[in-house]
Scaffold this active site. Structure first.
Site, short mmCIF file in Angstrom:
data_model
loop_
_atom_site.label_atom_id
_atom_site.label_comp_id
_atom_site.label_asym_id
_atom_site.label_seq_id
_atom_site.Cartn_x
_atom_site.Cartn_y
_atom_site.Cartn_z
N ASP A 106 -9.21 6.11 -1.08
CA ASP A 106 -9.97 4.90 -1.34
C ASP A 106 -11.37 5.34 -1.76
O ASP A 106 -11.88 6.37 -1.32
CB ASP A 106 -10.05 4.06 -0.06
CG ASP A 106 -11.03 2.91 -0.20
OD1 ASP A 106 -10.76 2.01 -1.01
OD2 ASP A 106 -12.08 2.97 0.48
N THR A 114 -15.01 5.00 1.59
CA THR A 114 -14.34 6.22 2.05
C THR A 114 -14.98 7.44 1.40
O THR A 114 -15.47 8.32 2.09
CB THR A 114 -12.83 6.17 1.75
OG1 THR A 114 -12.28 4.99 2.35
CG2 THR A 114 -12.12 7.39 2.28
N ARG A 161 -21.17 -6.47 1.97
CA ARG A 161 -19.91 -5.71 1.89
C ARG A 161 -18.76 -6.48 2.51
O ARG A 161 -17.66 -6.56 1.94
CB ARG A 161 -20.09 -4.35 2.58
CG ARG A 161 -18.81 -3.55 2.71
CD ARG A 161 -18.30 -3.02 1.40
NE ARG A 161 -17.18 -2.10 1.64
CZ ARG A 161 -16.25 -1.84 0.77
NH1 ARG A 161 -16.29 -2.39 -0.43
NH2 ARG A 161 -15.27 -1.01 1.06
N SER A 176 -8.66 2.57 -6.16
CA SER A 176 -9.71 1.59 -5.88
C SER A 176 -9.40 0.19 -6.38
O SER A 176 -8.68 0.00 -7.36
CB SER A 176 -10.99 2.07 -6.56
OG SER A 176 -12.06 1.18 -6.32
N ASN A 177 -10.05 -0.77 -5.71
CA ASN A 177 -10.07 -2.15 -6.19
C ASN A 177 -10.97 -2.29 -7.42
O ASN A 177 -10.84 -3.23 -8.17
CB ASN A 177 -10.62 -3.09 -5.11
CG ASN A 177 -9.58 -3.48 -4.08
OD1 ASN A 177 -8.39 -3.52 -4.36
ND2 ASN A 177 -10.04 -3.77 -2.88
N LYS A 236 -6.02 -4.57 -3.10
CA LYS A 236 -5.49 -4.11 -1.83
C LYS A 236 -5.76 -5.23 -0.81
O LYS A 236 -6.76 -5.92 -0.96
CB LYS A 236 -6.22 -2.84 -1.37
CG LYS A 236 -6.14 -1.67 -2.31
CD LYS A 236 -7.03 -0.59 -1.74
CE LYS A 236 -7.27 0.55 -2.66
NZ LYS A 236 -8.19 1.52 -2.05
N SER A 285 -8.24 6.39 3.84
CA SER A 285 -9.14 5.25 3.69
C SER A 285 -9.91 4.97 4.97
O SER A 285 -9.40 5.18 6.07
CB SER A 285 -8.32 4.00 3.32
OG SER A 285 -9.16 2.87 3.20
N ASN A 318 -10.76 1.95 5.51
CA ASN A 318 -10.48 0.52 5.66
C ASN A 318 -9.13 0.30 6.34
O ASN A 318 -8.09 0.70 5.81
CB ASN A 318 -10.45 -0.15 4.28
CG ASN A 318 -11.75 0.01 3.55
OD1 ASN A 318 -12.80 -0.39 4.03
ND2 ASN A 318 -11.70 0.62 2.37
N PHE A 346 -7.30 -2.27 6.53
CA PHE A 346 -6.36 -3.06 5.74
C PHE A 346 -5.55 -2.16 4.80
O PHE A 346 -4.42 -2.48 4.45
CB PHE A 346 -7.08 -4.17 4.95
CG PHE A 346 -8.07 -3.68 3.93
CD1 PHE A 346 -7.66 -3.26 2.68
CD2 PHE A 346 -9.42 -3.67 4.22
CE1 PHE A 346 -8.58 -2.82 1.73
CE2 PHE A 346 -10.35 -3.22 3.30
CZ PHE A 346 -9.92 -2.79 2.04
N ASP A 347 -6.14 -1.03 4.38
CA ASP A 347 -5.42 -0.10 3.52
C ASP A 347 -4.21 0.50 4.24
O ASP A 347 -3.17 0.73 3.63
CB ASP A 347 -6.34 1.04 3.07
CG ASP A 347 -6.84 0.90 1.65
OD1 ASP A 347 -6.18 0.21 0.85
OD2 ASP A 347 -7.88 1.49 1.33
#
Length: 191
Positions: A8, A12, A39, A116-117, A149, A173, A175, A177-178
């Site tokens: 990520d 990250t 963020r 990445s998003n 994601k 990551s 995150n 959620f990842d």
């Protein structure tokens, strides 16, 4: 077959709190909390847009999150100041240990990718500016699928684009959620 590591990018490899110094010049000691709220809202907007299938790229989510945060925290920024803050996203720094860590992994034979998003252009720019693009074999953007994601489709898309198998691919990551999205698509994940 070698092991593929999908990193990520924002949060990250790249420190999204790198905007704090610029914010401090504008709003003083409220900068850190403002940055975190910005963020958080940026991610929330991407989640909502993904669920609603109402795609706008990550830059739009970032801009709208900045507008929201200004209203919510009652911070009056000019359009020029907002534009400067948004532009600073293109020059966010890598975390201090990233270059050394990526170098070691590259030397050990892992195939390293950014995932990445963000749009390809935005991610390419931030990785180059941060001085870490040379460690990465490539980059996969969720923008190609016009979703974000943690939609499991984007993790499967990563496998397709990198010609990797799920059992030989790890997502790294910061995150949580990842992890959920990656595991639901059959990848291994580290948080």
């Amino acid at each position: 077959m070698s092991i593929t590591l999908a990193f990520d990018v924002y949060g990250t490899l790249i420190d999204t709190q790198g905007v704090v110094a610029g914010l401090e010049r504008l709003i003083g000691d409220r900068a850190a909390s403002f940055s975190q709220a910005w963020r958080d809202k940026q991610l929330e907007y991407s989640f909502r847009r993904g669920l609603m299938q109402s795609y706008e790229d990550f830059g739009v989510c970032t801009s709208q999150a900045l507008d929201y945060t200004c209203l919510y925290q009652r911070v009056a920024l000019t359009e020029g100041q907002k534009a400067d803050l948004l532009a600073s996203y293109g020059s966010l720094p890598a975390f201090g240990d990233v270059a050394e860590g990526l170098g070691r992994l590259q030397d050990a034979g892992y195939e390293l990718y950014a995932f990445s998003n963000g749009t390809r252009a935005a991610v390419d720019s931030v990785l180059k500016t941060a001085g870490i693009s040379s460690f990465l074999r490539g980059m996969v953007s969720c923008d190609d699928l016009r979703t974000f994601k943690p939609n499991p489709d984007v993790y499967r898309y990563f496998l397709q684009e990198t010609n990797s198998s799920a059992d030989k691919t790890w997502l790294v990551s910061s995150n949580p959620f990842d992890v959920i999205g990656a595991v639901s698509a059959g990848l291994c994940a580290a948080w």
